[in-house]
Design a protein around this motif. Sequence first.
Motif, PDB file in Angstrom:
ATOM      1  N   LEU A  94      16.628-110.620 -40.889  1.00  0.00           N
ATOM      2  CA  LEU A  94      16.417-112.001 -40.454  1.00  0.00           C
ATOM      3  C   LEU A  94      15.212-112.098 -39.518  1.00  0.00           C
ATOM      4  CD1 LEU A  94      17.294-114.949 -40.346  1.00  0.00           C
ATOM      5  CD2 LEU A  94      18.885-114.337 -38.499  1.00  0.00           C
ATOM      6  N   ALA A  95      15.087-111.151 -38.600  1.00  0.00           N
ATOM      7  CA  ALA A  95      13.955-111.162 -37.673  1.00  0.00           C
ATOM      8  C   ALA A  95      12.639-110.989 -38.417  1.00  0.00           C
ATOM      9  CB  ALA A  95      14.127-110.055 -36.636  1.00  0.00           C
ATOM     10  N   ALA A  96      12.606-110.050 -39.380  1.00  0.00           N
ATOM     11  CA  ALA A  96      11.376-109.805 -40.133  1.00  0.00           C
ATOM     12  C   ALA A  96      10.991-111.014 -40.974  1.00  0.00           C
ATOM     13  CB  ALA A  96      11.550-108.568 -41.021  1.00  0.00           C
ATOM     14  N   VAL A  97      11.986-111.648 -41.589  1.00  0.00           N
ATOM     15  CA  VAL A  97      11.707-112.835 -42.409  1.00  0.00           C
ATOM     16  C   VAL A  97      11.183-113.975 -41.546  1.00  0.00           C
ATOM     17  CG1 VAL A  97      12.786-114.633 -43.805  1.00  0.00           C
ATOM     18  CG2 VAL A  97      13.289-112.226 -44.267  1.00  0.00           C
ATOM     19  N   THR A  98      11.773-114.180 -40.367  1.00  0.00           N
ATOM     20  CA  THR A  98      11.310-115.232 -39.463  1.00  0.00           C
ATOM     21  C   THR A  98       9.871-114.986 -39.030  1.00  0.00           C
ATOM     22  OG1 THR A  98      13.564-115.553 -38.625  1.00  0.00           O
ATOM     23  CG2 THR A  98      11.756-116.395 -37.269  1.00  0.00           C
ATOM     24  N   PHE A  99       9.576-113.755 -38.638  1.00  0.00           N
ATOM     25  CA  PHE A  99       8.221-113.385 -38.222  1.00  0.00           C
ATOM     26  C   PHE A  99       7.241-113.586 -39.374  1.00  0.00           C
ATOM     27  CE2 PHE A  99       5.775-109.752 -35.877  1.00  0.00           C
ATOM     28  CZ  PHE A  99       4.850-110.678 -35.420  1.00  0.00           C
ATOM     29  N   GLY A 100       7.612-113.097 -40.567  1.00  0.00           N
ATOM     30  CA  GLY A 100       6.725-113.213 -41.720  1.00  0.00           C
ATOM     31  C   GLY A 100       6.491-114.642 -42.152  1.00  0.00           C
ATOM     32  N   ALA A 101       7.542-115.480 -42.128  1.00  0.00           N
ATOM     33  CA  ALA A 101       7.387-116.879 -42.519  1.00  0.00           C
ATOM     34  C   ALA A 101       6.438-117.608 -41.569  1.00  0.00           C
ATOM     35  CB  ALA A 101       8.753-117.571 -42.538  1.00  0.00           C
ATOM     36  N   ALA A 102       6.553-117.316 -40.276  1.00  0.00           N
ATOM     37  CA  ALA A 102       5.657-117.939 -39.304  1.00  0.00           C
ATOM     38  C   ALA A 102       4.206-117.528 -39.547  1.00  0.00           C
ATOM     39  CB  ALA A 102       6.087-117.562 -37.884  1.00  0.00           C
ATOM     40  N   PHE A 104      -3.995-112.796 -42.128  1.00  0.00           N
ATOM     41  CA  PHE A 104      -2.651-113.195 -41.718  1.00  0.00           C
ATOM     42  C   PHE A 104      -1.676-113.175 -42.892  1.00  0.00           C
ATOM     43  CE2 PHE A 104      -4.489-113.937 -37.749  1.00  0.00           C
ATOM     44  CZ  PHE A 104      -3.493-114.207 -36.821  1.00  0.00           C
ATOM     45  N   LEU A 105      -2.166-113.340 -44.108  1.00  0.00           N
ATOM     46  CA  LEU A 105      -1.306-113.141 -45.276  1.00  0.00           C
ATOM     47  C   LEU A 105      -0.885-111.672 -45.374  1.00  0.00           C
ATOM     48  CD1 LEU A 105      -3.008-115.328 -48.037  1.00  0.00           C
ATOM     49  CD2 LEU A 105      -0.822-115.768 -46.881  1.00  0.00           C
ATOM     50  N   LEU A 106      -1.801-110.761 -45.055  1.00  0.00           N
ATOM     51  CA  LEU A 106      -1.450-109.346 -45.065  1.00  0.00           C
ATOM     52  C   LEU A 106      -0.405-109.041 -43.996  1.00  0.00           C
ATOM     53  CD1 LEU A 106      -1.846-106.433 -46.008  1.00  0.00           C
ATOM     54  CD2 LEU A 106      -3.700-106.236 -44.328  1.00  0.00           C
ATOM     55  N   LEU A 107      -0.561-109.620 -42.796  1.00  0.00           N
ATOM     56  CA  LEU A 107       0.433-109.405 -41.746  1.00  0.00           C
ATOM     57  C   LEU A 107       1.805-109.905 -42.180  1.00  0.00           C
ATOM     58  CD1 LEU A 107      -1.579-110.365 -38.514  1.00  0.00           C
ATOM     59  CD2 LEU A 107      -1.177-108.090 -39.494  1.00  0.00           C
ATOM     60  N   ALA A 108       1.830-111.043 -42.872  1.00  0.00           N
ATOM     61  CA  ALA A 108       3.103-111.544 -43.408  1.00  0.00           C
ATOM     62  C   ALA A 108       3.688-110.556 -44.410  1.00  0.00           C
ATOM     63  CB  ALA A 108       2.907-112.906 -44.061  1.00  0.00           C
ATOM     64  N   GLY A 109       2.825-109.921 -45.198  1.00  0.00           N
ATOM     65  CA  GLY A 109       3.290-108.924 -46.148  1.00  0.00           C
ATOM     66  C   GLY A 109       3.887-107.704 -45.463  1.00  0.00           C
ATOM     67  N   LEU A 110       3.336-107.319 -44.321  1.00  0.00           N
ATOM     68  CA  LEU A 110       3.897-106.196 -43.571  1.00  0.00           C
ATOM     69  C   LEU A 110       5.311-106.521 -43.094  1.00  0.00           C
ATOM     70  CD1 LEU A 110       0.842-105.057 -41.402  1.00  0.00           C
ATOM     71  CD2 LEU A 110       1.631-104.126 -43.589  1.00  0.00           C
ATOM     72  N   CYS A 111       5.524-107.768 -42.687  1.00  0.00           N
ATOM     73  CA  CYS A 111       6.875-108.182 -42.291  1.00  0.00           C
ATOM     74  C   CYS A 111       7.831-108.125 -43.474  1.00  0.00           C
ATOM     75  CB  CYS A 111       6.843-109.604 -41.720  1.00  0.00           C
ATOM     76  SG  CYS A 111       6.091-109.726 -40.093  1.00  0.00           S
ATOM     77  N   ALA A 112       7.350-108.537 -44.639  1.00  0.00           N
ATOM     78  CA  ALA A 112       8.185-108.461 -45.843  1.00  0.00           C
ATOM     79  C   ALA A 112       8.562-107.013 -46.141  1.00  0.00           C
ATOM     80  CB  ALA A 112       7.458-109.084 -47.027  1.00  0.00           C
ATOM     81  N   ALA A 113       7.611-106.100 -45.958  1.00  0.00           N
ATOM     82  CA  ALA A 113       7.897-104.681 -46.181  1.00  0.00           C
ATOM     83  C   ALA A 113       8.939-104.170 -45.187  1.00  0.00           C
ATOM     84  CB  ALA A 113       6.607-103.869 -46.069  1.00  0.00           C
ATOM     85  N   ALA A 114       8.835-104.592 -43.925  1.00  0.00           N
ATOM     86  CA  ALA A 114       9.821-104.190 -42.923  1.00  0.00           C
ATOM     87  C   ALA A 114      11.209-104.681 -43.297  1.00  0.00           C
ATOM     88  CB  ALA A 114       9.411-104.727 -41.549  1.00  0.00           C
ATOM     89  N   SER A 115      11.275-105.907 -43.822  1.00  0.00           N
ATOM     90  CA  SER A 115      12.566-106.445 -44.238  1.00  0.00           C
ATOM     91  C   SER A 115      13.158-105.635 -45.379  1.00  0.00           C
ATOM     92  CB  SER A 115      12.400-107.913 -44.670  1.00  0.00           C
ATOM     93  OG  SER A 115      13.599-108.423 -45.202  1.00  0.00           O
TER      94      SER A 115
END
Length: 393
Positions: free
Chosen positions: A275-283, A363-374
């Motif tokens: 949930l934390a990773a998805v929230t961070f990535g969505a933002a 910033f799209l790449l950073l969102a992708g890193l959050c998706a990977a963490a999730s």
Amino acid sequence: MPRRLLLLVGVASFVLALNLRMGISSVGPVLPRVVHDLGAGLVYGSLLTTLPVVMMGLMSPWSARLAVRWGLEWSIVGALLVITVAVGLRLWTDNPWLLLVTALGLGAGIAAGNTILPAVVGTYFPAYTALMTGMYTVGMNIGAGAAAYGTPRLADQLSSTWRGGLAVWAIPALLAAGLWAIVALRVHRPPRALAAIRTSGRSRQVALVALLFGLQSMTYYGVLAWLAPLYEERGWAADRAGLLISILTGTQIVGSLAAAVVVQRTGRLVGGLRLAAVTFGAALLLVALTPTSAPWLWAVALGLGSGAIFTLALTVPLQVTDSVDAGRQLTSRMLCYGYLMAATGPLIVSVLRSASGGFVVAFLLLAGLCAAASMIARSVVHSAALTSPHGPE
């Protein structure tokens, strides 16, 4: 132990925590001015945030040796004096290379403080480790937010340059060093050898835990370095862009505390991480695609997500090991490898910014890193928990 001494150590620990992010978060809001005045490029600017994080990784395994030689309290005094000198030198910086040297010194001081502070909590507050850990995490966020908000304003008031705005954060570090010197003089005990930290034989466990911590740290430090410049490119004033960083770091406090309480009550560490990773990535996705539609809301979401995933990532080694020593060993390796990964975040953003002419791709790449963490959260926890008789869900 006398209550007055415990109170003094508690206050000193909080003040130490305040100084563990100020020197890093203060750079972002004035980074365009720094790069312009020194005639440097964006890649150079990213190094001002990257180099301290590299040192935080490289120096983490060596910090226990400082405590063995000097004792916990005097080691912290030394770390704070290093931070004081490194940050204070920025007032006289006219050479780009000297500013990079201050970044290296800053990272070395922060590394020692990061590593020794948990040992202080375990030594003085063994029955309140969770409470005190939460307190110094809050202190880090407050310090980061205060520096991000105050630097552009103080830069205009103190010397009309960014140099004064960056160097002023040496003052709280010097005051903290004085406070810890008082603690050290009151304790009157010789240095105590700490348990040696050895590399865990479970290399897959170490790799997965470090990867999770590294992914979230790469993302966070990329945002910390470049969120304000992104909005300055959109025409925002530096102090207004710095306020976004302050909001982000302020809401990290809420995200950290909320995540810790919920996961402790439910035991759903995997769900909390996801949930934390998805929230961070969505933002991050929203900042990349529509940065000006609701920037203050995006900053709040960034803070909630990054604060929650940072806190939960730190709890993984403690949750999936069956002894304090094993948890400390896994934490040490996680911080070492994870912060070395994190150091690449600001650099990657700067390279993509230069190559693409904007921050969207970065910033799209950073969102992708959050998706990977999730996606790896379950593997991280379950793989580590296989070595523990009571691993979490």
